[in-house]
Every structure is written in C-alpha cells, then in structure tokens.
Design a protein around this motif. Structure first.
Motif, short mmCIF file in Angstrom:
data_model
loop_
_atom_site.label_atom_id
_atom_site.label_comp_id
_atom_site.label_asym_id
_atom_site.label_seq_id
_atom_site.Cartn_x
_atom_site.Cartn_y
_atom_site.Cartn_z
N LYS A 267 -4.11 9.29 0.34
CA LYS A 267 -3.55 10.57 0.78
C LYS A 267 -2.29 10.92 -0.03
O LYS A 267 -1.72 11.99 0.15
N GLY A 268 -1.85 10.00 -0.87
CA GLY A 268 -0.66 10.25 -1.69
C GLY A 268 0.63 10.12 -0.91
O GLY A 268 1.68 10.65 -1.31
N ILE A 269 0.60 9.42 0.22
CA ILE A 269 1.78 9.32 1.07
C ILE A 269 2.61 8.08 0.76
O ILE A 269 3.82 8.09 0.87
N ILE A 270 1.93 7.01 0.35
CA ILE A 270 2.67 5.83 -0.12
C ILE A 270 2.21 5.47 -1.52
O ILE A 270 1.17 5.93 -1.99
N ARG A 271 3.03 4.64 -2.17
CA ARG A 271 2.67 4.12 -3.48
C ARG A 271 2.60 2.60 -3.32
O ARG A 271 3.53 2.01 -2.77
N ILE A 272 1.50 2.01 -3.73
CA ILE A 272 1.39 0.55 -3.62
C ILE A 272 1.71 -0.05 -4.97
O ILE A 272 1.08 0.27 -5.98
N ILE A 273 2.75 -0.88 -5.02
CA ILE A 273 3.17 -1.51 -6.26
C ILE A 273 2.70 -2.96 -6.20
O ILE A 273 3.14 -3.72 -5.33
#
Lengths: 132, 132
Positions: A63-69
């Motif tokens: 959904k583009g709400i978090i970024r997983i690094i």
C-alpha cells in the motif's frame, strides 16, 4: 500505540493489524519515519504468529505506507508523491465501491452516506488534533 | 446481470461475486424479490467451484441482502427494516474506517475523500436511473 486484536472477528488478524497501524498514522499517533517493531518482537507482544505480522507488514508495504529495509526493519513512509497517490486513489475507490453500494442497497440516502463518511473523518482527524 | 470474475485479483472470488451482486442491486439491475440462480447453475455459468458460490450466498445472507429458502433457493431481500439498518450502518462504518484512514494517510483532504465518495454514488445511482 495500542493494538487490539480480536481473535473472534471475521476480519483476518493480519488485516486487523494493518488497519490499526493505518488508523494510528491517520490519527497522528504514529509519525512518518517511525520504525515499527521487529516482526519477532511485535508477534510476541501481540501474542500472534510471526507470519501474521510479516503478512501485515507486506500488505502495508504494498500500500506504500511502510518501507521495509532488509536486515533493518520497517519504517513508516513519508508522504507519497502524487503519482503514487493516483494509483492509490483508484484502488481505494474500487475498495470503497462495494461498501457504498451496500449502503445504497439497505436504503441509505446520499446524504446519510456522506454524513457517515464525514463522521469517520472527524473522528480520525479530531483525534489527530488532540494528539498534536 | 453480467458477472466478471478476475482470477488474478487479490480479492477472493466469493467476495468478488458478493460485491458484484450488491453493485447490481445498487444499480437497479437486480430487483428485490428476484431469485438468484441455483448454486450449481451459477457455479457452472461462472466456471467457479460450487463452494465459492455457496460462500458468497451465505455472505449475502449474513449481510441481510438475500434470503436463502431451503430447497428453494436464494432471493434478493426487500428493503430491510430500520433496526436491521442500524446494525448494518455500524458494520459499514467499521468497514469504511480503514479505507478512509488510508486516504488520509496518503494525504487526501476531507474534500477529496468526500468527492471520491460522491463520484461512486453518482456512478451507482446514475446507472440505476438509466436502467429504470
């Protein structure tokens, strides 16, 4: 942020988690840039399967709400650019449609539906103002 | 009514079916009192599992949109009484909340969200007027 998981709900647990994180951001309780707990820690904290938290994080990423690094963790995204918004608006609109259709089917008027939406916005935004 | 099932969608097939039946009623293409096809016939027609149609019918029954008459079939409900509406409004509102929250998170304004909802209503109601 306090997450309430209802194991008896028809809504899958990972979706409950996703929805509550989104609501937390909308209310201003979780700020962009904030790291989310590790999958392992969050799962232990909530008493749910790690797979459940993982599924929720991937849903939030999609959904583009978090970024997983990788090897680092999940972080709440800063506001998206307008191009990404267009796609999201289209998807949101598609998700809203069956609910609006259902409201019309049970006989709600346009005004009643608009009031229902407004009440939700005021609830979410009001909490944000109090929180900041 | 033409049902489009997208096997590649993330939305489960039974939910796609449920949503499209609700939309068909909202648009006035399916009238209250209309019988739905038998589970067997509908499944064959759509090329899906009978279990899928069955699940959709039970979902529609739970929402109070159809009535399932044993050994007879499923029929679109007449308008519900206001008490039933109250419960449905509460559930709809709970279902709408995460979508509205998401809209706020991606930076949509109250006005933009209200316009999005209005556009959906006009789309659904407009079609109904043309259909009748």
């Amino acid at each position: 942020m306090i997450i309430h998981i209802d194991p008896n709900s028809e809504v899958p647990i990972y979706t409950q988690l996703t929805n509550q994180i989104i609501e937390g951001i909308a209310r201003g309780n979780i700020k962009p840039g904030t790291p989310l707990p590790s999958v392992r820690a969050f799962a232990a904290d909530l008493g749910v399967n790690m797979h459940t938290v993982n599924k929720s994080y991937h849903q939030l990423e999609k959904k583009g709400i978090i970024r997983i690094i990788p090897k680092s963790g999940a972080v709440i995204q800063e506001q998206q650019d307008s191009k990404q918004n267009e796609e999201t608006i289209e998807r949101l609109s598609a998700d809203l449609k069956p609910l609006i259709a259902e409201a019309l089917v049970i006989g709600l008027s346009t005004k009643q539906i608009e009031e229902m939406v407004e009440t939700i916005i005021v609830d979410l935004k009001g909490a944000e103002q109090k929180g900041t």
